[in-house]
Design an enzyme around this catalytic site. Structure first.
Site, PDB file in Angstrom:
ATOM      1  N   GLU A 164       0.804  -1.226   0.000  1.00  0.00           N
ATOM      2  CA  GLU A 164       0.000   0.000   0.000  1.00  0.00           C
ATOM      3  C   GLU A 164       0.834   1.272   0.000  1.00  0.00           C
ATOM      4  O   GLU A 164       0.669   2.138   0.842  1.00  0.00           O
ATOM      5  CB  GLU A 164      -0.972  -0.033   1.175  1.00  0.00           C
ATOM      6  CG  GLU A 164      -1.916  -1.228   1.129  1.00  0.00           C
ATOM      7  CD  GLU A 164      -2.789  -1.388   2.360  1.00  0.00           C
ATOM      8  OE1 GLU A 164      -2.741  -0.506   3.246  1.00  0.00           O
ATOM      9  OE2 GLU A 164      -3.500  -2.396   2.449  1.00  0.00           O
ATOM     10  N   GLU A 269      -6.352 -10.684  -1.163  1.00  0.00           N
ATOM     11  CA  GLU A 269      -7.097 -10.440   0.077  1.00  0.00           C
ATOM     12  C   GLU A 269      -8.591 -10.426  -0.212  1.00  0.00           C
ATOM     13  O   GLU A 269      -9.328  -9.549   0.228  1.00  0.00           O
ATOM     14  CB  GLU A 269      -6.643  -9.124   0.721  1.00  0.00           C
ATOM     15  CG  GLU A 269      -5.155  -9.081   1.024  1.00  0.00           C
ATOM     16  CD  GLU A 269      -4.710  -7.831   1.779  1.00  0.00           C
ATOM     17  OE1 GLU A 269      -5.574  -7.153   2.375  1.00  0.00           O
ATOM     18  OE2 GLU A 269      -3.496  -7.545   1.780  1.00  0.00           O
TER      19      GLU A 269
END
Length: 382
Positions: A164, A269
């Site tokens: 991220e 995810e």
């Protein structure tokens, strides 16, 4: 064989889709497993918590062993847990996680080496509270990555090296790594990880990559890394999905864009949020937080059948796209095992009752599981 109603609605789609995998031997039994059904397509993984891989949650551990051939740790390899103090590493839980994967013949993922969240304050600061210099933080990063990756060299097969690093507009996130080191912190992290285990697969992992601005930012980052000679083998598309996002077209474009750069694509995810949105727009930003209200938590007594069927249809749509791209996708990992242990019960609203996965709170398969298995077992529809 009597099929769930949701599968019958997909018969035309499945018969027209030549990319659907033929069923494995176990997938044709009365109790199919995900890993057998998709064994000729891609790995099927789950993110595990400590109670699961230590066996304290025996029911979940048994479910994991049956259904999945790849595992990712939810937390135990994040900096804050494995390296909580400057001179202190706590490898106990991480060792148990790796041992669980090895003993069950699973492809083991390390998550995550460098992230702006769940990283202790001391990592970026001197004892007097001032920020570290660039050289000092680079040294600290190298020592951490070398120690953690080196410990599991040859056993952890793939690492989410950087997690991220991008904002929604595709620019670099202004975190401490960026502020102190600069944009080349990503390159250095990959270089240190590759030096610690040259055989390991190394990934960049992020959410909302299906949105074009962020996807374009990730592509710029990857191209820069490759131009610098950095060893990067894959991209993690987190896929914290909604019932109406991403579209099949967005997902197609995302997978193709990264595969065209020579990377293996991982769905890392995966979950599907069926609850009302607390914020506008898709995101998995962990800092978001909203107050619990009745409107945001409508299914406290169970998921209505109509929503169960809608979720099953949504998962079938997603897996149809994954299967179409099976030569580009190496792994599909769910973020959690059962609804009860999903992070979405507490994000972005703490205390909600969420239903985003294929198994319910008791570990029983939901209609969404049947829909996903049905895609792989296409032969039963002919």
């Amino acid at each position: 064989m009597k099929l769930p109603l949701v599968l019958l609605s997909f018969a035309t789609l499945l018969l027209a889709n030549p990319s659907v995998c033929l069923p494995g031997e176990a997938a044709s039994s009365t109790s199919p497993s995900l890993k057998e059904a998709f064994k000729d397509c891609f790995l099927i993984g789950a993110a595990l918590n400590e109670s699961q891989f230590t066996g304290r949650d025996a029911r979940a551990a048994a479910l994991i062993k049956k259904q999945f051939d790849s595992i990712t740790p939810e937390n135990v390899l994040k900096w804050g847990l494995v390296h909580p103090q400057p001179d202190t590493y706590d490898f106990g839980p991480a060792d148990r996680y790796v041992e669980f994967g090895q003993s069950n013949g699973m492809f083991i993922i390390g998550h995550t080496l460098i992230w702006h969240s769940q990283t202790p304050h001391w990592v970026f600061h001197n004892a007097d509270g001032s920020l570290l210099t660039r050289d000092a933080l680079v040294t600290r990063m190298r020592e951490h990555i070398t120690t953690v990756v080196g410990r599991y060299r040859g056993r952890v097969k793939g690492w989410d090296v950087v997690n991220e690093a991008l904002d929604e507009d595709g620019t670099m996130r202004s975190n401490y790594w960026m502020r102190i080191i600069g944009p080349d912190y990503v390159q250095k992290a990959f270089e240190f990880a590759h030096a610690a285990d040259p055989a390991a697969q190394l990934y960049y992992n992020d959410y909302s990559l299906e949105n074009e601005p962020k996807r374009e930012g990730a592509l710029r980052l990857i191209k820069a890394l490759k131009a610098a000679g950095v060893h990067i083998t894959g991209i993690g598309v987190q896929s914290h999905d909604k019932m109406d996002w991403p579209t099949a077209q967005q997902l197609d474009a995302t997978i193709d864009s990264f595969a065209n750069e020579g990377l293996k694509v991982m769905i890392t995810e995966l979950d599907v949020d069926v609850l009302p949105a607390a914020f506008r727009g898709p995101s998995a930003e962990t800092s978001l937080n909203a107050k619990l209200t009745k409107d945001l938590n409508p299914y406290t007594n169970g998921l209505p059948e109509s929503v169960q069927q809608a979720l099953a249809k949504r998962y079938a749509e997603l897996f149809s796209t994954f299967l179409k791209h099976r030569h580009q996708i190496a792994r599909v990992t769910f973020w959690g095992v059962t609804d009860g242990n999903s992070w979405l019960n507490n994000w972005p609203v703490r205390g909600r009752t969420s239903y985003p996965l294929l198994f319910d709170r008791e570990g029983h398969p939901k209609p969404a599981f049947d829909a996903v298995i049905g895609l792989a077992t296409r032969a039963h529809l002919e």
